[in-house]
Design a protein around this motif. Sequence first.
Motif, PDB file in Angstrom:
ATOM      1  N   GLU A 246       0.846  -1.187   0.000  1.00 52.19           N
ATOM      2  CA  GLU A 246       0.000   0.000   0.000  1.00 52.19           C
ATOM      3  C   GLU A 246       0.886   1.243   0.000  1.00 52.19           C
ATOM      4  O   GLU A 246       1.967   1.255   0.596  1.00 52.19           O
ATOM      5  CB  GLU A 246      -0.908   0.024   1.241  1.00 52.19           C
ATOM      6  CG  GLU A 246      -2.029  -0.972   1.200  1.00 52.19           C
ATOM      7  CD  GLU A 246      -2.985  -0.792   2.378  1.00 52.19           C
ATOM      8  OE1 GLU A 246      -2.633  -0.014   3.303  1.00 52.19           O
ATOM      9  OE2 GLU A 246      -4.059  -1.422   2.389  1.00 52.19           O
ATOM     10  N   TYR A 247       0.430   2.267  -0.697  1.00 55.21           N
ATOM     11  CA  TYR A 247       1.159   3.535  -0.744  1.00 55.21           C
ATOM     12  C   TYR A 247       0.357   4.591   0.011  1.00 55.21           C
ATOM     13  O   TYR A 247      -0.874   4.606  -0.021  1.00 55.21           O
ATOM     14  CB  TYR A 247       1.374   3.964  -2.193  1.00 55.21           C
ATOM     15  CG  TYR A 247       2.270   3.008  -2.957  1.00 55.21           C
ATOM     16  CD1 TYR A 247       3.655   3.169  -2.939  1.00 55.21           C
ATOM     17  CD2 TYR A 247       1.710   1.953  -3.685  1.00 55.21           C
ATOM     18  CE1 TYR A 247       4.477   2.285  -3.637  1.00 55.21           C
ATOM     19  CE2 TYR A 247       2.521   1.066  -4.369  1.00 55.21           C
ATOM     20  CZ  TYR A 247       3.889   1.236  -4.325  1.00 55.21           C
ATOM     21  OH  TYR A 247       4.708   0.345  -5.002  1.00 55.21           O
ATOM     22  N   TYR A 248       1.092   5.452   0.708  1.00 60.27           N
ATOM     23  CA  TYR A 248       0.432   6.509   1.471  1.00 60.27           C
ATOM     24  C   TYR A 248       1.365   7.711   1.544  1.00 60.27           C
ATOM     25  O   TYR A 248       2.558   7.623   1.227  1.00 60.27           O
ATOM     26  CB  TYR A 248       0.090   6.011   2.877  1.00 60.27           C
ATOM     27  CG  TYR A 248       1.299   5.746   3.745  1.00 60.27           C
ATOM     28  CD1 TYR A 248       1.737   6.695   4.676  1.00 60.27           C
ATOM     29  CD2 TYR A 248       2.020   4.560   3.631  1.00 60.27           C
ATOM     30  CE1 TYR A 248       2.857   6.456   5.474  1.00 60.27           C
ATOM     31  CE2 TYR A 248       3.137   4.312   4.405  1.00 60.27           C
ATOM     32  CZ  TYR A 248       3.545   5.257   5.329  1.00 60.27           C
ATOM     33  OH  TYR A 248       4.650   5.030   6.098  1.00 60.27           O
ATOM     34  N   THR A 249       0.804   8.832   1.927  1.00 51.93           N
ATOM     35  CA  THR A 249       1.572  10.062   2.083  1.00 51.93           C
ATOM     36  C   THR A 249       1.654  10.409   3.556  1.00 51.93           C
ATOM     37  O   THR A 249       0.626  10.469   4.243  1.00 51.93           O
ATOM     38  CB  THR A 249       0.916  11.214   1.309  1.00 51.93           C
ATOM     39  OG1 THR A 249       0.809  10.853  -0.072  1.00 51.93           O
ATOM     40  CG2 THR A 249       1.737  12.490   1.445  1.00 51.93           C
ATOM     41  N   ASP A 250       2.877  10.616   4.063  1.00 53.26           N
ATOM     42  CA  ASP A 250       3.025  10.902   5.482  1.00 53.26           C
ATOM     43  C   ASP A 250       2.699  12.369   5.772  1.00 53.26           C
ATOM     44  O   ASP A 250       2.323  13.128   4.875  1.00 53.26           O
ATOM     45  CB  ASP A 250       4.423  10.526   5.981  1.00 53.26           C
ATOM     46  CG  ASP A 250       5.520  11.369   5.333  1.00 53.26           C
ATOM     47  OD1 ASP A 250       5.203  12.423   4.740  1.00 53.26           O
ATOM     48  OD2 ASP A 250       6.696  10.984   5.443  1.00 53.26           O
ATOM     49  N   SER A 251       2.865  12.775   7.018  1.00 54.14           N
ATOM     50  CA  SER A 251       2.463  14.117   7.437  1.00 54.14           C
ATOM     51  C   SER A 251       3.303  15.209   6.798  1.00 54.14           C
ATOM     52  O   SER A 251       2.891  16.372   6.784  1.00 54.14           O
ATOM     53  CB  SER A 251       2.554  14.231   8.965  1.00 54.14           C
ATOM     54  OG  SER A 251       3.882  13.968   9.402  1.00 54.14           O
ATOM     55  N   GLU A 252       4.474  14.834   6.282  1.00 51.63           N
ATOM     56  CA  GLU A 252       5.350  15.833   5.642  1.00 51.63           C
ATOM     57  C   GLU A 252       5.198  15.845   4.133  1.00 51.63           C
ATOM     58  O   GLU A 252       5.962  16.501   3.422  1.00 51.63           O
ATOM     59  CB  GLU A 252       6.806  15.560   6.016  1.00 51.63           C
ATOM     60  CG  GLU A 252       7.056  15.671   7.520  1.00 51.63           C
ATOM     61  CD  GLU A 252       8.503  15.351   7.885  1.00 51.63           C
ATOM     62  OE1 GLU A 252       9.261  14.942   6.974  1.00 51.63           O
ATOM     63  OE2 GLU A 252       8.854  15.500   9.062  1.00 51.63           O
ATOM     64  N   GLY A 253       4.226  15.084   3.619  1.00 48.09           N
ATOM     65  CA  GLY A 253       3.977  15.091   2.182  1.00 48.09           C
ATOM     66  C   GLY A 253       4.817  14.099   1.399  1.00 48.09           C
ATOM     67  O   GLY A 253       4.793  14.116   0.166  1.00 48.09           O
ATOM     68  N   ASN A 254       5.539  13.233   2.083  1.00 49.26           N
ATOM     69  CA  ASN A 254       6.370  12.247   1.379  1.00 49.26           C
ATOM     70  C   ASN A 254       5.559  11.012   1.061  1.00 49.26           C
ATOM     71  O   ASN A 254       4.792  10.512   1.879  1.00 49.26           O
ATOM     72  CB  ASN A 254       7.566  11.850   2.244  1.00 49.26           C
ATOM     73  CG  ASN A 254       8.443  13.051   2.581  1.00 49.26           C
ATOM     74  OD1 ASN A 254       8.753  13.868   1.704  1.00 49.26           O
ATOM     75  ND2 ASN A 254       8.835  13.170   3.852  1.00 49.26           N
ATOM     76  N   ARG A 255       5.748  10.477  -0.128  1.00 48.31           N
ATOM     77  CA  ARG A 255       5.048   9.271  -0.565  1.00 48.31           C
ATOM     78  C   ARG A 255       5.846   8.049  -0.093  1.00 48.31           C
ATOM     79  O   ARG A 255       7.028   7.915  -0.382  1.00 48.31           O
ATOM     80  CB  ARG A 255       4.893   9.260  -2.089  1.00 48.31           C
ATOM     81  CG  ARG A 255       4.088   8.061  -2.613  1.00 48.31           C
ATOM     82  CD  ARG A 255       3.842   8.217  -4.113  1.00 48.31           C
ATOM     83  NE  ARG A 255       3.234   7.029  -4.685  1.00 48.31           N
ATOM     84  CZ  ARG A 255       1.960   6.695  -4.595  1.00 48.31           C
ATOM     85  NH1 ARG A 255       1.144   7.495  -3.926  1.00 48.31           N
ATOM     86  NH2 ARG A 255       1.495   5.601  -5.167  1.00 48.31           N
ATOM     87  N   LYS A 256       5.165   7.160   0.643  1.00 45.07           N
ATOM     88  CA  LYS A 256       5.840   5.978   1.181  1.00 45.07           C
ATOM     89  C   LYS A 256       4.999   4.730   0.921  1.00 45.07           C
ATOM     90  O   LYS A 256       3.837   4.822   0.505  1.00 45.07           O
ATOM     91  CB  LYS A 256       6.078   6.121   2.687  1.00 45.07           C
ATOM     92  CG  LYS A 256       7.056   7.236   3.043  1.00 45.07           C
ATOM     93  CD  LYS A 256       7.366   7.238   4.534  1.00 45.07           C
ATOM     94  CE  LYS A 256       8.415   8.283   4.875  1.00 45.07           C
ATOM     95  NZ  LYS A 256       8.747   8.276   6.319  1.00 45.07           N
TER      96      LYS A 256
END
Length: 376
Positions: free
Chosen positions: A189-199
């Motif tokens: 699964e891909y998600y965006t963390d609180s700093e806007g980085n795609r992980k």
Amino acid sequence: MTDPYAQHQFQQQAGPVAAHTYPCGGCGARVQFAPGTSVLKCPYCGFRQQIAASDRRIREIPFAELAVLPRKPVGSIGAYVLACQRCAARSETNETASLCQFCGAPLVVDATATGQIVPEGVLPFQLDRAHLRQSLGKWTSSRWFAPSALKKVTEAESTKSTYVPHWTYDSQTVSAYSGSRGEYYYVTEYYTDSEGNRKSRRVRRTRWYPASGTVARAFDDVLVAGSLVLPGKRLDDLAPWPLPEAAPYQPQYLAGHFALRYDVEPENGFEEAKRRMAPIIAEDCRRDIGGDVQRVDAVDTRHNAVTFKLMLLPVWIATYVYAGKNWQVLVNGRTGEVHGERPYSKVKIAIAVVIGLLVLGLVAYFVFRSTGSHPH
């Protein structure tokens, strides 16, 4: 069963019932079964009488024979009225082994004359009163928050060595089940963390498949208490019982002790036995389903070759009074396992709370010092 030493007569509400007692060959008093031995011993002169080996065997009774066994329902049996030949006193009891309330002579009702199913086996007492005190002493010393007065239970006079009836059941079970087998698989699964980085991260999911099958198990000696006089859960906690060490029933093992008559019919006991088998069968089903995780939706169990028997198991019953209330402790008369009620000391709990707060305060103090923090 007849006995050449029978000296007492019992009388049920519906008619006379025979009983046994055992005169001392040394002084004429009454001998009693000595725990941890195979002898009857006189408490006065020390005379010992060996219990003769029985030619009986402990029999597993086919469940189908219940329909033809000569027995009376529990509710139709009244109290036994006994007449003691030693002191001629009369008293009533619901127990199948007791002591004369006036002279203390041991009395054992003839099991064949009670109208109930005769016990197949008895597990004789191993612990005498001295060993009972040791077991209670270990138990009371481990009760941290109990009042100090609890220590007195080791010297309680209100202790009764009591044989408690238990049913045992054997059954060859065959169980058809239906359910589901779950197998794990993983996705990214891909998600965006609180700093806007795609992980990305791996996530476990389960894929389910229908499952069904049949499992079989042989149950041996599933125990169910046959008396409602004592708390069932506490009796269960006294297990395990060394049933292979049981002897064929002889009334001599009851002499000088107490014995409860059963008030749970064997049919009702078997229903409880089936409830105790059910979780084990369900675990067999899950094991048969396999996979990573299982669901068991339905189980249909057939019980084959069902047998039962009545056993008498030894329990020391100790009662003591604290704060105006009676508290009960049960001790396995064979292994010394102890379970019972106990009060809690409010003073000891309060002291423990204070000590805990002091410890937390000291820890906080040293943490502040180590970090260089100082309160203003």
